[in-house]
Write an enzyme that holds these catalytic residues in place. Structure first.
Site: not given
Length: 331
Positions: A255, A114, A285
């Site tokens: 993020h 990520c 996500n």
């Protein structure tokens, strides 16, 4: 060789057509919309179908970014693909290079989960600053639905698929103001997608591993504590390097992992809510794709204007985390 500045001149994104909302998840796992929404902020996510590929999504996002930058694919010198879920374990960047017709570009994958897009920005910047390349294409793309345990309600509600891209170009005015990167392998068990070996005896004396990868494993409490502590610290360090303060930030772009993390980081930094970019509710996500998707959406909606200062930070498996301070500008 004279060091050159960097301008981020184009953005693009691509999302699978298929979407799955929290009500739909209730059909195959014990959860409810309220439970998911209150704990994560996610209301739906987009999922790649069996006919979709990472290369396809990444190529669409790349073409959109190149078009906004006003250059041709043949002018791209470097393609970096930040991903943990390539179509080919040897890498998918070269497939993208061929698909978009960037015949002059060297292309390779970069894996930092990520944090991959932030690490990719810094990597691309080094090639441009030294004058080796003039035009770089950075793509963040992931199809995490391939590696989710759809019977684990702690993780299956979190992840979505997608791709986002930016074009970075050599420029006399440097718009990439600073960065900070960190890694801590001692916390790898908090979030991983580990290889599971299965032994096969070739001969009496030789044994090899022929296993596969397990589904995503995450300790949500530990990841939350890690992000809320480390992300504000690294943004502060990057701002210090840029000789800026939190008050100078126009946008905080994190993020898109969990709305509670976004809120907690913003509160610790004392960034007001109206300066926090969040599209988590619609996409979930998307790992390395989350920052560029949110960036492209905000640019195309007219929220981010030329010369706006953006503090971006990625964090996740590894564990890795990093921050980049940059200005959006067309030149």
């Amino acid at each position: 060789m004279q060091n050159l500045g960097i301008a981020i001149t184009g953005s693009g994104s691509a999302i699978p057509k298929t979407s799955l909302d929290n009500q739909g998840i209730m059909n195959f796992v014990d959860t409810c919309d309220e439970w998911v929404t209150t704990r994560t902020g996610i209301r739906q996510r987009h999922l790649a179908s069996c006919n979709d590929s990472l290369t396809q999504l990444a190529s669409v996002s790349a073409k959109n970014a190149i078009a906004m930058a006003g250059i041709t694919p043949q002018e791209i010198d470097l393609i970096l693909l930040a991903t943990s879920t390539p179509d080919d374990l040897f890498g998918s960047a070269c497939q993208i290079q061929g698909r978009i017709g960037a015949t002059r570009a060297v292309a390779f994958d970069l894996t930092a989960a990520c944090s991959g897009f932030i690490f990719g920005m810094v990597t691309a910047a080094q090639y441009i600053r030294t004058g080796v390349f003039q035009n770089a294409l950075l793509i963040g793309a992931d199809i995490l639905s391939r590696w989710v345990d759809w019977e684990d309600r702690r993780t299956c509600v979190l992840f979505g698929d997608g791709a986002g891209a930016i074009v970075l170009q050599s420029n006399q005015s440097d718009r990439l103001l600073s960065f900070e990167l960190r890694s801590d392998g001692t916390q790898n068990d908090s979030l991983n997608l580990a290889y599971v070996p299965q032994c096969r005896n070739l001969t009496d004396n030789i044994t090899v591993s022929t296993g596969n990868f397990q589904s995503i494993s995450m300790n949500g409490k530990e990841v939350y504590k890690f992000a809320v502590q480390k992300v504000p610290e690294i943004i502060d360090k990057a701002l210090f390097r840029a000789n800026l303060t939190v008050e100078d930030i126009d946008w905080l772009l994190l993020h898109q992992a969990n709305q509670r993390i976004l809120d907690a980081v913003a509160q610790r930094l004392k960034v007001p809510e109206h300066k926090v970019i969040s599209n988590l509710a619609s996409y979930g996500n998307t790992s390395a794709a989350s920052i560029p998707i949110a960036l492209d959406e905000a640019i195309r909606q007219g929220k981010i204007q030329p010369n706006h200062v953006i503090a971006a930070s990625g964090f996740g498996a590894g564990l890795t985390w990093g921050s980049v301070i940059f200005q959006w500008a067309r030149g």
